[in-house]
Design an enzyme around this catalytic site. Structure first.
Site: not given
Length: 403
Positions: A176-177
């Site tokens: 996600g990052d």
């Protein structure tokens, strides 16, 4: 002895963004991935770290800051006590000469520090301000902390990842990052282009949630049409078949995807089952998806009777899209990875043998390639080089910088 290509740092190297100064107050992964992209293209990325350092430095393996070293190459480090007003004034002064400002505090924290977008734009009207947070600057979750793990679950990713008879599976890396960081790099360049044309900066509201959610967005249309939720199917696809991971006779795994009708027919011929081309269970993709378990059993039987090397040689010769499922050990020795310089080695005294493996140059631009100018910085390594000796003396006297 590793066969990876070895590269030395070249502090004189310049890239397409050589005249772009970036002030980076972000922490952990998303912001650091964003500014890594910019730094790899020559931007002067100044990491403003707290006196204890970016949290990413604490992610050590065998005592080595592997995440920091690989994500923060080509950057500069200035360590400040950001609770001290003298340090805040130093940051503001840097922003007057910067093109981009990046932060990843919870919404409201930047304002409380005295670095609100209004304050920054008053000092530098052309500044591009990137605000990274778990849930965005607005909405009912704006006040909540958010790490990548939470958005990987909230976005619907974990719900479709894994096997039907097991729990949902979160990704084993900072997916996600990384998505957010890469989205952020692209949007930053768009905003920079606008600023260069108009002289007007702007604020980019970048949540961790929305980039990964956007990758999954066809699921929402599918749900509205069918009224059924996408199941967890392991490595099998609900869109095309065959597509799965198959075990070889010597215990390895291969991944196979025959996503077109022509490739599927080629596969059937290559395993000596041309009859499957006209078999009503497998004649067309919708049929194959419905009967995927049976088809997988046929393919698994063929693959499982042969070694990894035999499978790869056979399917490569017949033009079928198949490949090995690799791990870090096999990737380090892989000839394709080495030939493409997808993985390189750079000097690093902290590493066993004195060399650090890290990702190579990506993407590949013919006229303005990425650079490898300097290793990830030591904490506060560039205090005086960036701020000047006089300013550093004043900061130390004010307790805003370590002695």
């Amino acid at each position: 002895m590793s066969n990876l290509p070895r590269h030395e740092y070249d502090p004189t190297a310049t890239g397409a963004l050589a005249d772009v100064r970036v002030v980076d107050l972000s922490r952990l992964v998303a912001g650091n991935v964003l500014t890594k992209v910019l730094a790899d293209h020559g931007a002067e990325v100044i990491k403003i770290e707290p006196l204890e350092g970016d949290t990413l430095r604490a992610w050590k393996v065998g005592g080595v800051e592997t995440s920091w070293k690989t994500i923060c190459r080509n950057k500069f480090s200035v360590a400040l006590n950001l609770r001290n007003p003298t340090a805040i004034e130093a940051v503001l002064a840097l922003c007057e000469t910067a093109a981009i400002f990046v932060e990843s505090f919870r919404p409201g924290v930047l304002e409380a520090m005295g670095l609100s977008p209004e304050t920054l734009l008053a000092r530098n009207p052309a500044l591009v301000i990137v605000r990274i947070s778990g849930w965005g600057q607005t909405g009912p979750f704006a006040h909540k902390p958010g790490f990548g793990t939470l958005v990987e679950g909230y976005s619907g990713f974990a719900a479709v990842n894994g096997f039907a008879d097991r729990e949902p599976v979160l990704p084993p890396m900072f997916m996600g990052d990384a998505y957010a960081g890469l989205h952020g790099a692209g949007s930053t360049m768009i905003a920079l282009r606008h600023a260069e044309k108009t002289g007007r900066g702007q604020v980019i509201d970048l949540s961790l949630f929305e980039p990964i959610f956007n990758v999954l967005e066809p699921q929402m249309a599918n749900w509205r049409i069918t009224g059924t939720l996408k199941p967890r199917t392991g490595s099998r696809s609900t869109n095309t078949s065959p597509r799965n991971a198959y075990r070889t006779a010597d215990g390895g795994w291969v991944c196979l995807s025959a996503s077109t009708q022509g490739m599927t027919e080629k596969l059937f011929r290559s395993i000596g089952r041309e009859d499957l081309i006209t078999d009503p269970r497998f004649a067309r993709n919708p049929d194959r998806v419905r009967n995927g378990v049976e088809l997988d059993e046929i393919i698994a039987g063929y693959v499982g009777a042969r070694s990894m090397a035999e499978n790869l040689a056979h399917f490569d010769a017949t033009g079928v899209t198949i490949g090995p499922i690799q791990d870090a050990q096999s990737l380090e020795a892989d000839h394709y990875v080495a030939a493409r310089e997808a993985l390189i080695e750079v000097p690093d005294a902290d590493m066993p043998g004195g060399w650090l493996p890290m990702g190579g140059h990506v993407p590949r631009l013919s006229e303005t390639p990425t650079i490898l100018a300097r290793p990830a910085p030591r904490l506060g390594e560039h205090n005086e080089a960036i701020l000047g000796a006089e300013t550093c003396t004043r900061l130390r006297q004010a307790g805003a910088m370590a002695v």
